[in-house]
Enzyme design. Sequence first.
Site, short mmCIF file in Angstrom:
data_model
loop_
_atom_site.label_atom_id
_atom_site.label_comp_id
_atom_site.label_asym_id
_atom_site.label_seq_id
_atom_site.Cartn_x
_atom_site.Cartn_y
_atom_site.Cartn_z
N ASP A 204 0.86 -1.18 0.00
CA ASP A 204 0.00 0.00 0.00
C ASP A 204 0.89 1.23 0.00
OD1 ASP A 204 1.07 0.27 2.54
OD2 ASP A 204 -0.85 0.30 3.59
N ASP A 206 1.46 4.80 2.30
CA ASP A 206 1.09 5.42 3.56
C ASP A 206 1.58 6.87 3.60
OD1 ASP A 206 0.38 2.72 4.95
OD2 ASP A 206 2.46 2.42 4.32
N ASP A 321 -3.23 4.67 2.76
CA ASP A 321 -3.55 5.06 4.13
C ASP A 321 -3.12 6.51 4.36
OD1 ASP A 321 -4.47 2.55 4.86
OD2 ASP A 321 -2.55 1.89 5.67
P1 8DG Z 1 4.20 -2.52 2.98
O1 8DG Z 1 3.03 -1.62 2.95
O2 8DG Z 1 5.27 -2.13 2.03
O3 8DG Z 1 3.81 -3.95 2.85
O4 8DG Z 1 4.91 -2.42 4.42
P2 8DG Z 1 4.72 -1.31 5.50
O5 8DG Z 1 4.45 0.02 4.88
O6 8DG Z 1 5.86 -1.41 6.43
O7 8DG Z 1 3.47 -1.84 6.28
P3 8DG Z 1 2.05 -1.17 6.60
O8 8DG Z 1 1.13 -2.30 6.94
O9 8DG Z 1 1.58 -0.26 5.52
O10 8DG Z 1 2.29 -0.36 7.92
C1 8DG Z 1 3.10 0.78 7.97
C2 8DG Z 1 3.42 1.11 9.38
O11 8DG Z 1 2.28 1.62 10.04
C3 8DG Z 1 3.89 -0.10 10.19
O12 8DG Z 1 4.95 0.29 11.01
C4 8DG Z 1 2.73 -0.44 11.06
C5 8DG Z 1 2.06 0.90 11.22
N1 8DG Z 1 0.64 0.84 11.50
C6 8DG Z 1 -0.38 0.26 10.82
N2 8DG Z 1 -1.55 0.44 11.47
C7 8DG Z 1 -1.25 1.17 12.55
C8 8DG Z 1 -2.01 1.70 13.60
O13 8DG Z 1 -3.22 1.52 13.68
N3 8DG Z 1 -1.33 2.42 14.53
C9 8DG Z 1 0.02 2.63 14.46
N4 8DG Z 1 0.62 3.35 15.40
N5 8DG Z 1 0.75 2.13 13.49
C10 8DG Z 1 0.13 1.42 12.55
O14 8DG Z 1 -0.25 -0.33 9.76
MN MN Z 2 2.67 0.37 3.79
MN MN Z 3 -0.50 0.87 5.56
#
Ligand code: 8DG
Ligand code: MN
Ligand code: MN
Length: 397
Positions: A204, A206, A321
């Site tokens: 995704d 972010d 996100d």
């Molecule tokens: P990807 O998308 O490339 O697969 O990997 P990523 O970017 O590391 O994973 P992610 O699932 O998009 O999550 C990004 C970061 O955000 C990861 O450190 C976890 C964190 N995170 C969530 N949900 C929440 C939440 O509700 N609260 C907090 N504090 N952090 C969150 O994904």
């Molecule tokens: Mn991500």
């Molecule tokens: Mn995410």
Amino acid sequence: QINEAAAVVFSVPSYACQRRTTLQNHNTVLTEALSLLAENAELNEEDGRAIAFRRSEAVLKALPKAVTNLADLRGLPCLGEHSLKIIKDVLKDGVSSEVETTRQSDRYKALKVLTGIFGVGAKTADRWIKMGISTLHQLQASGQTLNQAQQAGLEHYEDLNQPVAKAEADAIGDVVQKVVLSVLPGALITLIGGFRRGKPTGHDVDFLITHPEEGREVGLLPKVASLLKSQGFLLYQKTTRNSYLESDDGPARLSSNMDRFERCFSIFKLEMNPGTTRSGTPRSSSRTESQSDDHSPQTPGGVHENGLESRRRSWRAVRVDLVVSPISQFAFALLGWTGSKLFEREMRRWAGHEKAMSLSSHALYDTKQRRYLRAASEEEIFAHLGLEYIPPSQRNA
Ligand code: 8DG
Ligand code: MN
Ligand code: MN
């Protein structure tokens, strides 16, 4: 012993947040084996087991060269009996029978397919599997009631299970930036998550949004989401407002990975047609999906947005996100949302176990001093925690 002389001595600190873990990994065969078992445990909600495999995986990721001999592992932290057995098998045979059996198992395959639907977690997938639903076709035929997220997830299943490239993330960043600035001039938009750690692809995209004047950011996302929607950029969105101030339980008692920021989970419609300029408004959401492809010269009419004809589309769906933090919490939000997930978890564990502090994406609380420790940068948070600063590109634990 023969091994003793040949053994490489690695020195690795026990918490992932004490280590520099780059994307370059010298032990991919071993880490992929452990990662699959960790993933399987996560899908089965066996949290303790999942974390144990994740920690072992992360220790091997941090090594400066390939492990060739079990003796190389002497003195390394976090390697439990089970992980060592897997490593031993892989070093000996090139594969682990437990890993291969898991990979081929009906339950693992079904959990993967079902949780591959945006909005479907391990609990829902388990419930469906117990009802005899293991494939997307069986799910569709079952008449199960799906919530809006799951409906969108099913509709865009193929796209959402394709990796997102950095260039796609940047293209989305341009759109987000433009809309955010039009609603709130002076806002600051930062690419977070895996892309901030230097990953070439992600599942995704972010973004973290703030504003230098505290309070100006309140209520930003509903406006941003509705503008993006009216310009045809959103296929799905769910926006939730900030609930941090209302909470009486405080950041110290929040469950590990949850925070209370204003946020928007969305599915973005990303234009990919080479003839289409990125900055142009793509189309109005009031038009239906099938109509919306008609303007594209090389796209015949009547094309569906998923299935076999997907290659003829001029756009793809991408999970995006958006998170908004007040400037006073920005450093904590940035640190908390940059990841990796294991790095974050280890940092919170370090704070609690080694420093009697409580770290969240909102704040850092010192239990002994009974006060919150302020920080305007990630560097200051590491310093408060008595940790050497680790830049994002070395947080790939
Ligand atoms: P990807 O998308 O490339 O697969 O990997 P990523 O970017 O590391 O994973 P992610 O699932 O998009 O999550 C990004 C970061 O955000 C990861 O450190 C976890 C964190 N995170 C969530 N949900 C929440 C939440 O509700 N609260 C907090 N504090 N952090 C969150 O994904
Ligand atoms: Mn991500
Ligand atoms: Mn995410």
